[in-house]
Structures are given as structure tokens and as C-alpha cells.
Design a protein around this motif. Sequence first.
Motif, PDB file in Angstrom:
ATOM      1  N   THR A  49     -22.441 -82.883  -9.742  1.00 46.93           N
ATOM      2  CA  THR A  49     -21.901 -82.271  -8.435  1.00 46.93           C
ATOM      3  C   THR A  49     -22.403 -82.974  -7.161  1.00 46.93           C
ATOM      4  OG1 THR A  49     -23.741 -80.543  -8.617  1.00 46.93           O
ATOM      5  CG2 THR A  49     -21.801 -79.975  -9.777  1.00 46.93           C
ATOM      6  N   SER A  50     -22.908 -83.941  -7.085  1.00 43.53           N
ATOM      7  CA  SER A  50     -23.454 -84.577  -6.057  1.00 43.53           C
ATOM      8  C   SER A  50     -22.097 -85.303  -5.198  1.00 43.53           C
ATOM      9  CB  SER A  50     -24.468 -85.569  -6.510  1.00 43.53           C
ATOM     10  OG  SER A  50     -23.847 -86.637  -7.137  1.00 43.53           O
ATOM     11  N   ARG A  51     -22.321 -85.459  -4.110  1.00 40.12           N
ATOM     12  CA  ARG A  51     -21.329 -86.194  -3.151  1.00 40.12           C
ATOM     13  C   ARG A  51     -20.032 -85.247  -3.230  1.00 40.12           C
ATOM     14  NH1 ARG A  51     -24.304 -87.331   0.447  1.00 40.12           N
ATOM     15  NH2 ARG A  51     -22.579 -88.576   1.145  1.00 40.12           N
ATOM     16  N   ALA A  95      -4.501 -80.357  -0.341  1.00 40.95           N
ATOM     17  CA  ALA A  95      -4.192 -81.787  -1.043  1.00 40.95           C
ATOM     18  C   ALA A  95      -5.197 -82.319  -1.886  1.00 40.95           C
ATOM     19  CB  ALA A  95      -3.849 -82.719   0.306  1.00 40.95           C
ATOM     20  N   GLY A  96      -6.385 -81.435  -1.950  1.00 45.47           N
ATOM     21  CA  GLY A  96      -7.402 -81.954  -2.809  1.00 45.47           C
ATOM     22  C   GLY A  96      -8.471 -82.870  -2.569  1.00 45.47           C
ATOM     23  N   ARG A  97      -8.258 -83.270  -1.028  1.00 50.38           N
ATOM     24  CA  ARG A  97      -9.149 -84.271  -0.473  1.00 50.38           C
ATOM     25  C   ARG A  97     -10.403 -83.973  -0.380  1.00 50.38           C
ATOM     26  NH1 ARG A  97      -4.181 -85.088   2.393  1.00 50.38           N
ATOM     27  NH2 ARG A  97      -5.100 -84.330   4.080  1.00 50.38           N
ATOM     28  N   ILE A  98     -10.581 -82.520   0.149  1.00 47.38           N
ATOM     29  CA  ILE A  98     -11.985 -81.758   0.099  1.00 47.38           C
ATOM     30  C   ILE A  98     -11.883 -80.690  -0.782  1.00 47.38           C
ATOM     31  CG2 ILE A  98     -12.301 -82.514   2.255  1.00 47.38           C
ATOM     32  CD1 ILE A  98     -11.728 -79.901   3.463  1.00 47.38           C
ATOM     33  N   ARG A  99     -13.083 -80.152  -1.159  1.00 42.67           N
ATOM     34  CA  ARG A  99     -13.263 -78.919  -2.081  1.00 42.67           C
ATOM     35  C   ARG A  99     -13.668 -77.847  -1.385  1.00 42.67           C
ATOM     36  NH1 ARG A  99      -9.943 -80.342  -5.945  1.00 42.67           N
ATOM     37  NH2 ARG A  99     -10.874 -82.388  -6.893  1.00 42.67           N
ATOM     38  N   ALA A 100     -14.045 -77.701  -0.114  1.00 40.67           N
ATOM     39  CA  ALA A 100     -14.588 -76.660   0.525  1.00 40.67           C
ATOM     40  C   ALA A 100     -14.545 -76.918   1.969  1.00 40.67           C
ATOM     41  CB  ALA A 100     -15.940 -76.279   0.100  1.00 40.67           C
ATOM     42  N   ILE A 101     -14.499 -75.988   2.773  1.00 40.76           N
ATOM     43  CA  ILE A 101     -14.355 -75.731   4.068  1.00 40.76           C
ATOM     44  C   ILE A 101     -15.696 -74.794   4.495  1.00 40.76           C
ATOM     45  CG2 ILE A 101     -13.202 -75.317   6.420  1.00 40.76           C
ATOM     46  CD1 ILE A 101     -10.539 -75.473   4.851  1.00 40.76           C
ATOM     47  N   PRO A 129     -12.944 -73.633 -10.817  1.00 39.85           N
ATOM     48  CA  PRO A 129     -13.986 -72.609 -10.274  1.00 39.85           C
ATOM     49  C   PRO A 129     -15.460 -73.036 -10.599  1.00 39.85           C
ATOM     50  CG  PRO A 129     -12.295 -71.697 -12.168  1.00 39.85           C
ATOM     51  CD  PRO A 129     -11.799 -73.242 -11.773  1.00 39.85           C
ATOM     52  N   ASN A 130     -15.762 -73.810 -11.397  1.00 41.46           N
ATOM     53  CA  ASN A 130     -17.087 -74.009 -11.540  1.00 41.46           C
ATOM     54  C   ASN A 130     -17.361 -75.168 -10.293  1.00 41.46           C
ATOM     55  OD1 ASN A 130     -17.646 -73.171 -14.087  1.00 41.46           O
ATOM     56  ND2 ASN A 130     -17.075 -75.101 -15.174  1.00 41.46           N
ATOM     57  N   THR A 131     -16.768 -76.023  -9.761  1.00 39.28           N
ATOM     58  CA  THR A 131     -16.990 -76.893  -8.710  1.00 39.28           C
ATOM     59  C   THR A 131     -17.070 -75.851  -7.455  1.00 39.28           C
ATOM     60  OG1 THR A 131     -15.878 -78.801  -9.343  1.00 39.28           O
ATOM     61  CG2 THR A 131     -16.182 -78.680  -7.072  1.00 39.28           C
ATOM     62  N   ALA A 132     -16.077 -74.701  -7.493  1.00 34.72           N
ATOM     63  CA  ALA A 132     -16.254 -73.925  -6.383  1.00 34.72           C
ATOM     64  C   ALA A 132     -17.435 -72.993  -6.123  1.00 34.72           C
ATOM     65  CB  ALA A 132     -14.894 -73.047  -6.640  1.00 34.72           C
ATOM     66  N   ALA A 136     -20.349 -73.623  -3.355  1.00 37.88           N
ATOM     67  CA  ALA A 136     -20.573 -72.514  -2.363  1.00 37.88           C
ATOM     68  C   ALA A 136     -22.101 -72.083  -2.430  1.00 37.88           C
ATOM     69  CB  ALA A 136     -19.809 -71.154  -2.674  1.00 37.88           C
ATOM     70  N   ALA A 137     -22.673 -72.396  -3.683  1.00 37.29           N
ATOM     71  CA  ALA A 137     -24.103 -72.271  -3.667  1.00 37.29           C
ATOM     72  C   ALA A 137     -25.057 -73.034  -3.009  1.00 37.29           C
ATOM     73  CB  ALA A 137     -24.365 -72.073  -5.253  1.00 37.29           C
TER      74      ALA A 137
END
Length: 366
Positions: A49-51, A95-101, A129-132, A136-137
Motif C-alpha cells: 500500500t505504499s505510494r 477517473a481512478g487517477r487518485i484513490r482518495a481526497i 474496499p481494502n485500498t480505501a 483512510a487509516a
Amino acid sequence: MRRPSLRRLSAMIVKESAQIMRDPSTLLIAFVLPVLLLFLFGYGVSLDTSRTRVGVALEGNSAAALGLAQSYQRSKWFEVTTARSVAPLKEALVAGRIRAIIVIPADFGRSAARGAAVPIQIITDGSIPNTASFTAAYAEGVRAAWAGAPPPPITLDTRFWFNPELKSRFFLVPGAIAIVMTMIGTLLTALVVAREWERGTMEALLATPITMAELIASKLLPYFVLALGSMTLCTVLAITVFGVPFRGSPLALLAIASAFLVPALGQGLFISAATKNQFVASQIALLSAFLPALLLSGFLFEISSMPWPIQWLTYIVPARYLIPPLGTVFVAGDLWGLILPNIGAMLGFGAIFFTLAFRATRRRLD
């Protein structure tokens, strides 16, 4: 009843080995495809999950807001895109270019100056879900570190055994070796008897003094050696190219690989004898061996996270008993208390498949 003959067996093994050497597709599956799979799982697939790519919506210009934004930019967990509002980042999230805001509100600085609660908003892409959850954590962890949260009364000293850097490559690459052995052991073996029937050479073999045991042994021993050779190549690449540690012994690895090849070869031989058609045999081998090994062995997906009916289904997948000891030999060592029960289970499956294969390989023409 004919007596076994080492001479007949040796002649049949030489004949089958020569046939393997003349077949480019067999050599490609045995030595080229495993290398491609190792590079795919070693470099192309990563569960780390890095970067993670995130966007930071910096709506204020206060020193506190700028300091928090810089904390996210310096974090080893994130690759940050900064904007002045949420609107341009929403498009990138969809668009999937980022995973979170991560939204730092305009009144962030005033709230921090008053010592009040300083809320931020974390918007994640719930389609993964796992990446989300991880994102967040980690985002909350960066915020807590920036805020200088007081330490708890109990200090935790976390230690990860066997894989301190938590590199997913350390279990993906050994898992890829298991997939390679499944393909060679089952897929290639599923073609050997069916090929004889399709080419019309089985009748000639049945007319010879060779016994059924000698016929089956001559078909399987070359592929057994071929699979061990491919496994050795994959192991050398895993250690030298991908940096996977090997803390066990070659003897333990040989015992695990040999035990798994018993059900793999037996399943392939049973499929080949039952179908007598190379195309049908290859399709059945893919459906009954390759896909279960990929999806139901614990290689890519944790078995404990599967629904209960699927978890029970995994008990009849031989590769389920290969993944744990194979990964253990690489990253932990020779833990025979774990290795031996799995070897016993694989040999049990092998006995079942060979019994079925002997019954299907009848000395008569249908």
C-alpha cells in the motif's frame, strides 16, 4: 501376468523424453512461461500500500493548513496531488487517477489556533474496499502525527516476524512457483495419454509386452523431472533476481515439491485417460487445476475471508496444501510441524487420483 522389466521401462522413458524435446510448446510451458509468470507476479502485481495516489484539497492558506499538507507530501505512504478545491480532484477520483481526497477546510487554521477540534474530510474510492480502508487509516495516522497526539499509557513496540518490510513479493513469488508446478504437473500431463490416442499410437503400445504400471511410469517420470527442473529455475530466479529470502533447506523444498507433484501428475493422467482428446483434456485441466490453484489455494485471496461454503470447497484443492509449506520454507524455514501434515494431505490426494487414473487407463480399445 507379465513381470516388470527395467529395460522396457527405460526404453519408454527415453521415447517419452525424446518426444518432449521435440515439442517446442512443452519446453515453452516448462521454462519460458514460468519466467514470465515470475516477472508478472514479482514486478507487475503488488499488494503493498505504499505510494498511494491521493489528492489534497487545500482550501485555506494558514500556516497550520500548509504544515499538514506538507506532512502528507513528505509521507512515504502517499503520492500527493494538491488543489485549491475539491472540484478538480473529484474528476481525478472518478477517473481512478487518485484513490482518495483529503480536504483541509478553510477554517482549519482558526480552529487549530483556538485549540478546538480540527476536523478534516477524507473521501476514499470505495470501489476498492481494502485500498480505501488502508488509505483512510494512513491519512488519519499522518494527521495524528502532525497534531502531536499524546502517546498512550502503554507503548507498543511492533515487530513483524519473517517479513519485516511487509513486502508482498515475498509471498507472491513463491505462490507463482506453485502455479507453475500446477501447470506443468497437471496441464502437460493431461495431454500425454490423450496425444497417444489421437495419433493412433496407443494401439501399438497396447500390443507390446509393456505392463500398465510401466506405461504410466514412463509417461509420468519425464514430466516429474521436468517439473522439478522448472521449480529449480524458478527458485534460483526468486532468490537472485527478486530477492526473496530462502531460509529453509533444499531438502524440505524438494520434499514439498515432490509431494505436490504426486496429485498434480495423477490428476493430469486421470484427465488424459478419461478424455482421450487433447483439447478437452487441456480445458478440463485449466478448469479443475489451474483456476482452483489460482483462486482457492490462498495464493491471492485469504481463505479465512471467503464465505463458508467456499472455504469448505478449498479443502479439495491440492494446491491449498502447497502454498503454506512453500511460503514457510522461503520466509521462515523448515517448520516440519507445518510441512508434514500438508505433505500427508497432498500424498492422500495423489493416491486418490492415481487410483482413478489406473481404472481409467484400461488395457482395451473402446
